[in-house]
Design an enzyme around this catalytic site. Structure first.
Site, mmCIF file in Angstrom:
data_model
loop_
_atom_site.group_PDB
_atom_site.id
_atom_site.type_symbol
_atom_site.label_atom_id
_atom_site.label_comp_id
_atom_site.label_asym_id
_atom_site.label_seq_id
_atom_site.Cartn_x
_atom_site.Cartn_y
_atom_site.Cartn_z
ATOM 1 N N ASP A 173 0.862 -1.079 0.083
ATOM 2 C CA ASP A 173 -0.030 0.159 0.029
ATOM 3 C C ASP A 173 0.995 1.319 -0.095
ATOM 4 O O ASP A 173 2.232 1.022 0.318
ATOM 5 C CB ASP A 173 -0.950 -0.112 1.225
ATOM 6 N N TRP A 174 0.209 2.345 -0.166
ATOM 7 C CA TRP A 174 1.136 3.818 -0.251
ATOM 8 C C TRP A 174 1.948 3.949 0.814
ATOM 9 O O TRP A 174 1.683 4.162 2.228
ATOM 10 C CB TRP A 174 -0.155 4.616 -0.172
#
Ligand code: BGC
Length: 779
Positions: A302-303
């Site tokens: 994820d980010w």
């Protein structure tokens, strides 16, 4: 949060840029000396052969490059061009550069035409519930109990996204969620793993079709692997503690179903999962996902979740974070650039095996080949805008908005509205609003393309019928999360705006009208990422507004616009009718009006329980029994949900007959049938969702919930009609997972319900005969 990460990412990129000299390599020609395409360039070759051929030609830096995903920004000018030319960026995340196909093509052209091996970028984006045509939020669509709806809406989402050059959707979000404080409950399917699995598979089919290489399709991404929805306190990114048994039976099944449906990618979560970060969790990412499920695609973090391993306290620096994530099974790093900055050195130092990198690269290349990127890397820049808001998309958005609505209360058949009514008052902060109908993650949806409730309702009215629209108050007062252009959100304080003064105006309009409809709820920015709530009531002055209008003593119809289950016992007591419309999307006003006027019968049923108060949370239907099931109440209120899972009314009534089983004993490999006769006893046609629940009274590997959804049938029936429905029950409905992921079907006593929701109906008993150790089935 993102802002900080953005900055970190940026600092990192700059750091790498200055620290590492560009690699100079001979340019690899498109064709070899005999004028023939290389094996990896030949689409007639099997994908595995192409992957191995290409991998064999790559330098270590080029390999690592395939594992790097950075954000494509409109202002990125030429800052990344050299990296692209060197083959040191494998993927772009398109949030800000989306709808700029020219920019994406420019960057792609550098990768394909100026890099040594010409490996195309894969471009990902958060297409969650629509790109330009926004459909209801996923939680709403799940309430349609119609997985095929997801397949259809995601097909359109893919078509619109692909038209601007996106190859890959960061969706579906398949996190089980039991806590409505968690803002991301809006993005998933609710609290049931069985229905959630059907919805997951349908989304994957919708995005990918039968061939992801089809230019109108996207690669799907199952996120956020795994357990992210169990965030303590409902606070986003928070710690999760989930036993292996509960993980196997509640949190993993949707991911497994998505893998079985062929999803090309998986995104690892932000959360600590039982003390091991989800983005460095070898058990879930490698042992389960690859080992048990044989997942062949790639995992993207994820980010910044690789970088966050430092903040989690498990990695001392970026190098360790990269090593932990990669070796656990995260193939591509999103946003932060620890892979690019450190893996080369770590391989040289013997800390990371090149075989681990090779394997990650294989997975990425496999997906790129399957998507057909080597054959069709560019998007047609002129065509894209013709793809948006097409008639079939708008018609589907309207249908989806209507089918996602759940009728929670309807005193004295107040709904549907009669066409003979002469005047309406539509009151509330969401009465004439476009933006909030779209909900969180609304892609490139625009408020001006959105049919508001006022417009939808107005379109139904005959000439001469009055519709007075009064906002009454703001949706919320005080602190608000305001989305920024760069995708981040910041808290802004809004002092009391003085809109309470509209309340008298609202009351006057209500007094003068035959019918009062109030559009209440929460701002769209209050659900989605990093949008947890500690209270589940109506924010701002909405309660005052409602009370002032209700004090007139006239029946009030409430239409709710929100992204999570709310706790609204006050409305349940005082409103005459309540329609949960969620964030219904671009055609929300039309879809809701179709329901209010009875052109479409409400057929939605809740897939997440609505609590009475925030103190009950988490309250979900499929909980384990306690040793003292009758005790453990609250001293100050009931413990049951206000509206349970599966609940929803329609404009007619259905009567259920007795449930009959074809046998009250069943062999483990046998089947039996449960039948029930239902009758439409009201005066209107309507849809009923007949729900099959099962309970296994004793399990050797662990307990079973007090009820588990294992089937449903949605039937449309005319007044007076009756119909017998049959459900087949076999080991698929009766088994469960042990902590090793084995599907067990065990002898013993069971209960079964065919009911209108998870809190009603009477169980019938049956028994499973004959022991069988473990039945390995396709689950
Ligand atoms: C979210 C993901 C999303 C990603 C890319 C993250 O902050 O958790 O769901 O796909 O950003 O925008």
């Amino acid at each position: 949060m993102k802002l900080v990460l953005n900055l970190l990412g940026f600092v990192f990129v700059v750091g790498v840029c200055t620290a590492e000299p560009p690699i100079s390599q001979p340019h690899w020609n498109d064709q070899n000396q005999n004028g023939k395409k290389e094996v990896y360039q030949d689409p007639r070759q099997p994908i595995e052969k192409r992957v191995e051929d290409l991998l064999g030609r790559m330098t270590l830096e080029e390999k690592i490059g395939q594992l790097v995903q950075i954000e494509a920004k409109p202002d990125m000018a030429n800052s990344q061009d050299e990296f692209l030319r060197q083959g040191r960026i494998g993927s772009l995340l398109g949030s800000q550069a989306i709808e700029k196909p020219g920019l994406l093509n420019r960057l792609q052209r550098i990768s394909v035409e100026e890099s040594r091996l010409g490996i195309p970028l894969i471009i990902g984006h958060d297409t969650i519930h629509g790109f330009r045509t926004i459909f209801p939020i996923p939680l709403a669509q799940a309430c349609a109990w119609e997985p095929a709806l997801f397949e259809r809406t995601q097909t359109i989402s893919a078509r619109e996204s692909a038209a601007v050059g996106i190859h890959w959707a960061f969706a579906p979000m398949v996190d089980l969620a039991r806590d409505p404080r968690w803002g991301r409950i809006a993005e998933g399917f609710g609290e049931d793993p069985w229905l959630g699995s059907l919805d997951t598979a349908a989304c994957v089919r919708g995005f990918q079709g039968t061939n992801t290489a089809d230019p109108d399709r996207l690669v799907a991404c199952l996120k956020h692997y795994v357990g992210y929805g169990a965030a303590e306190g409902g606070r986003d990114y928070n710690t999760t503690e989930i036993s292996e048994y509960t993980l196997r039976n509640f949190y993993l099944p949707q991911f497994k179903a998505g893998v079985a449906a062929g999803a090309g990618t998986v995104m690892s979560g932000f959360n600590l999962l039982s003390a091991a970060p989800a983005s460095a969790n070898h058990h879930t990412l490698t042992e389960i996902l690859r080992g048990e499920w044989k997942f062949q695609g790639f995992v993207v973090s994820d980010w910044g979740s690789v970088q966050e391993l430092i903040a989690h306290g498990v990695a001392a620096d970026g190098a360790e974070a990269a090593r932990l994530a990669l070796t656990a099974g995260v193939d591509m790093e999103m946003l932060s650039t620890n892979y690019r900055a450190t893996l080369g050195r770590q391989v040289k130092d013997g800390k990371v095996k090149v075989t681990v990198i090779d394997e990650a690269v294989r997975r990425v290349l496999r997906v790129k080949f399957a998507k057909g990127l080597f054959e069709k890397p560019y998007v047609d820049e002129n065509m894209c805008h013709h793809a948006f808001l097409k008639p079939d998309a708008l018609a589907l958005a309207r249908e989806a908005a209507a089918n996602s609505c759940v009728l929670l209360k309807n005193n004295n058949h107040l709904l549907p509205l009669s066409r003979r009514i002469k005047s309406f008052a539509l009151i509330g902060p969401f009465a004439d609003d476009g933006r909030n109908l779209l909900g969180c993650w609304s892609g490139r949806g625009r408020a001006e393309d959105t049919v508001s409730l006022a417009t939808g309702l107005g379109a139904k009215l005959a000439p001469g019928v009055a519709l007075t629209v009064v906002r009454g108050c703001e949706p919320a007062e005080g602190w608000q999360l305001i989305p920024q252009l760069d995708g981040t959100k910041i808290f802004e304080h809004h002092a009391s705006s003085g809109h309470e003064s509209d309340i008298p105006k609202a009351v006057a309009a209500a007094r003068a009208a035959d019918i009062i409809i109030m559009a209440l709820g929460e701002p769209a920015s209050w659900s989605g990422e990093d949008s947890a709530r500690s209270d589940l009531g109506l924010p701002g002055h909405q309660n005052e507004l409602f009370d002032a209008v209700a004090a007139l003593g006239k029946p009030v119809i409430v239409v709710l616009i929100n992204g999570r289950p709310l706790a609204l016992p006050h409305l349940q007591e005082k409103a005459a009718a309540i329609l949960e419309a969620w964030n219904p999307g671009a055609q929300g006003g039309n879809g809701v009006a179709d329901i209010l006027f009875g052109d479409v019968a409400p057929a939605g049923r809740l897939t997440a329980s609505f609590p009475r108060s925030v103190g009950q949370v988490p309250v979900y239907y499929n909980h384990y029994n306690t040793g003292r099931p009758n005790l453990g109440q609250y001293v100050d209120g009931p413990r049951e949900a206000l509206y349970p899972f599966g609940f929803g009314l329609t404009y007619t009534t259905f009567e259920y007959g007795h449930v009959a089983l074809s046998a009250n004993q069943l062999n483990v490999d046998g089947t039996m049938t449960a039948r029930v006769r239902i009758k439409n006893t009201g005066s209107r046609p309507g849809a009923e969702v007949v729900q099959l629940y099962i309970r296994d009274l004793a399990g050797s590997a662990g307990p079973h919930p007090v009820r588990e959804l294992k089937g449903f049938q949605k039937v449309q029936m005319n007044p007076g009609d009756s119909q017998e429905l049959a459900f087949t029950i076999s080991e698929r409905e009766l088994g469960y997972y042990d902590v090793n992921g084995q599907w067990l079907v065990e002898p013993g006593r069971f209960q079964l319900w065919l009911a209108k929701d998870s809190a009603s109906g009477d169980p019938v008993a049956f028994e499973m005969m004959e022991a069988r150790n473990s039945v390995q089935a396709q689950h």
